[in-house]
Motif scaffolding. Structure first.
Motif, PDB file in Angstrom:
ATOM      1  N   GLY A  63      36.516  35.543  44.502  1.00  0.00           N
ATOM      2  CA  GLY A  63      37.645  35.782  43.613  1.00  0.00           C
ATOM      3  C   GLY A  63      37.284  36.525  42.343  1.00  0.00           C
ATOM      4  O   GLY A  63      38.165  36.875  41.561  1.00  0.00           O
ATOM      5  N   LYS A  70      43.461  39.163  47.780  1.00  0.00           N
ATOM      6  CA  LYS A  70      43.355  37.949  46.971  1.00  0.00           C
ATOM      7  C   LYS A  70      44.611  37.760  46.109  1.00  0.00           C
ATOM      8  O   LYS A  70      45.053  36.626  45.859  1.00  0.00           O
ATOM      9  CB  LYS A  70      42.111  38.016  46.100  1.00  0.00           C
ATOM     10  CG  LYS A  70      41.873  36.803  45.225  1.00  0.00           C
ATOM     11  CD  LYS A  70      41.580  35.542  46.040  1.00  0.00           C
ATOM     12  CE  LYS A  70      40.212  35.594  46.702  1.00  0.00           C
ATOM     13  NZ  LYS A  70      39.839  34.279  47.296  1.00  0.00           N
ATOM     14  N   ALA A  96      47.541  34.636  44.605  1.00  0.00           N
ATOM     15  CA  ALA A  96      47.056  34.259  43.275  1.00  0.00           C
ATOM     16  C   ALA A  96      48.217  33.884  42.358  1.00  0.00           C
ATOM     17  O   ALA A  96      49.214  34.618  42.268  1.00  0.00           O
ATOM     18  CB  ALA A  96      46.257  35.398  42.659  1.00  0.00           C
ATOM     19  N   SER A 116      42.580  32.193  39.698  1.00  0.00           N
ATOM     20  CA  SER A 116      42.129  32.276  41.084  1.00  0.00           C
ATOM     21  C   SER A 116      41.688  33.694  41.436  1.00  0.00           C
ATOM     22  O   SER A 116      41.237  33.955  42.544  1.00  0.00           O
ATOM     23  CB  SER A 116      43.243  31.829  42.031  1.00  0.00           C
ATOM     24  OG  SER A 116      44.435  32.557  41.792  1.00  0.00           O
ATOM     25  N   LEU A 117      41.831  34.596  40.462  1.00  0.00           N
ATOM     26  CA  LEU A 117      41.430  35.993  40.637  1.00  0.00           C
ATOM     27  C   LEU A 117      40.949  36.528  39.294  1.00  0.00           C
ATOM     28  O   LEU A 117      41.639  36.376  38.282  1.00  0.00           O
ATOM     29  CB  LEU A 117      42.619  36.821  41.137  1.00  0.00           C
ATOM     30  CG  LEU A 117      42.521  38.354  41.095  1.00  0.00           C
ATOM     31  CD1 LEU A 117      41.357  38.837  41.951  1.00  0.00           C
ATOM     32  CD2 LEU A 117      43.820  38.976  41.570  1.00  0.00           C
TER      33      LEU A 117
END
Length: 439
Positions: free
Chosen positions: A122, A138, A142, A234-235
């Motif tokens: 990530g 991703k 996210a 998360s990214l």
């Protein structure tokens, strides 16, 4: 038979191949690239983040390009070493290629964060099409993204994530403003306001201290800042600049500083070896210094010069403006040209803000010549400013007219010393000695 080898399949490498073929249809031309893709515009890779688009949408040459110019592409292959004494390069699979003239156009790579957790799933840098594709995948799920850096790549990435639909995006900036190499505080504030109106958040004066994951997981969960704050993510995209890929030249014994050192013919210190684009240093017209520059247009110019010289046409590169950026964020365009930050004896700064147009203009003069310009919102006279800066035309007495946009390029035509000598041909800011019948 003469063999021209080009390492790199982007702006400089493609321009060099075309220059070689404009001089001669004889000899073999081979392009080696570590990416397995047709030439694409690296400047537009955020399109793959903003929407599901194929690489063909940003290709800058037709599908039959290699065949039409009789070029052998070796794509998805890594060059492991240059052996200048033997005039050979070695691929990482052990294969060797002989050359009579070699161009290294290996570009640059993204700077990593160099903090604990940078290898977590990530956490990304953004430099290639494959980087953009992985980020897009991703981003699908996210909920929150963090972008590190306040430069062009970071802001383009943040804007693309917003278009993709990521609900919450935070940009972490170490300096006190965005685009610190391109804009002053007033200009940067306008871009910031436009991005904030789109829902993008900013944290100032911080760098990441670590990227953290849940125990037992390889996924990024939070970004730890220098002041101890943590931001859920998360990214993460790290946009902290680039480093020229000089290793091939350096390990072969060539001279390098920040980038590969080249002469006015784009030759390195290695016999028969040239360099162009992000990997090398180039002459800044305003300072006379040799500096790296990541501008696409300069890479094309340098690639042409290298290609002509590789094919036997003596061609000098005279330098260009190494700072010339244009972009648009949230409907607000800007242009930044030349020495927008410099101050000192003989320097004069003038600025103008129009609340009606929500536009800003700042001009920098040195010894009665325009040497820098910032335009935000209204960029209608960017071409005139750029021409005046590039040509070094004296503008004494016209400063206020220039600032308020009340002057046209025609007022300066009589002052521009344009070379009309038919025995010389200009290629960007380079000169072919004796002309070129193929150009």
């Amino acid at each position: 038979m003469t063999h021209y080898v080009i390492v790199g399949n982007s702006a400089a490498g493609i321009a060099a191949a075309e220059a070689i073929r404009s001089v001669t249809l004889n000899g073999d031309v081979t392009i080696v690239s570590d990416e397995p893709l047709h030439p694409y515009s690296r400047c537009l890779i955020t399109e793959a983040i903003a929407k599901d688009s194929p690489v063909e949408e940003i290709s800058f040459r037709p599908v039959d390009f290699y065949h039409r110019l009789n070029i052998q592409p070796l794509l998805g292959k890594i060059v492991d070493a240059i052996h200048p004494a033997e005039q050979k390069i070695r691929l990482d699979n052990g294969r060797e290629l002989s050359y009579n003239a070699l161009l290294v156009a290996t570009g640059a790579r993204a700077v990593r964060a160099d903090v604990p957790g940078q290898e977590l799933d990530g956490v990304f840098t953004l430099r290639t099409w494959s980087d953009a594709q992985r980020i897009a995948r991703k981003a699908e799920k996210a909920e929150r993204a963090v972008v590190i850096g306040g430069g062009l790549v970071s802001l383009k990435a943040a804007a693309a994530l917003k278009k993709r639909g990521v609900p919450r995006i935070t940009v972490v900036v170490k300096s006190g403003r965005l685009l610190s190499r391109q804009l002053d505080e007033r200009g940067a504030a306008l871009i910031q306001q436009a991005l904030e109106a789109e829902g993008i958040e900013f944290v100032w004066g911080q760098n990441p201290k670590a990227f953290k994951n849940k125990p037992g997981s390889s996924l990024i969960e939070t970004v730890l800042l220098e002041d101890g704050r943590e931001i859920k993510a998360s990214l993460v995209i790290v946009g902290k600049g680039v480093i020229p890929n000089v290793e091939l030249i350096k390990e072969a014994g060539g001279r390098v500083r920040q980038g590969a050192i080249v002469n006015k013919y784009q030759q390195t210190s290695l016999p028969g070896v040239y360099a162009a684009g992000d990997v090398g240093e180039t002459i800044d017209l305003l300072t006379g210094e040799m500096v790296p520059s990541g501008l696409w247009t300069l890479a094309v110019e340098q690639g042409k010069i290298a290609g002509f010289n590789m094919a036997g046409e003596r061609c000098i590169y005279e330098g260009n403006l190494t700072r010339l950026n244009a972009a648009e964020f949230a409907g607000v365009p800007f242009v930044s040209v030349g020495l927008v930050e410099k101050e000192g004896t003989g320097w004069k700064h003038m600025s103008y803000f129009s609340s009606h147009k929500n536009s800003y203009r700042r001009l920098v003069f040195r010894e009665n010549r325009l040497v820098g310009a910032i335009l935000v919102g209204d960029i209608s006279q960017a071409g005139i400013y750029t021409a005046l800066i590039r040509q070094g035309i004296e503008v004494s007495g016209h400063e206020e007219e220039l600032l308020y946009g009340e002057v046209s390029g025609y007022q300066f035509m009589g002052l521009a010393k344009l070379d009309q000598n038919l025995s010389r041909m200009k290629v960007g800011h380079s000169t072919l000695e004796g002309g070129n019948k193929y150009a």
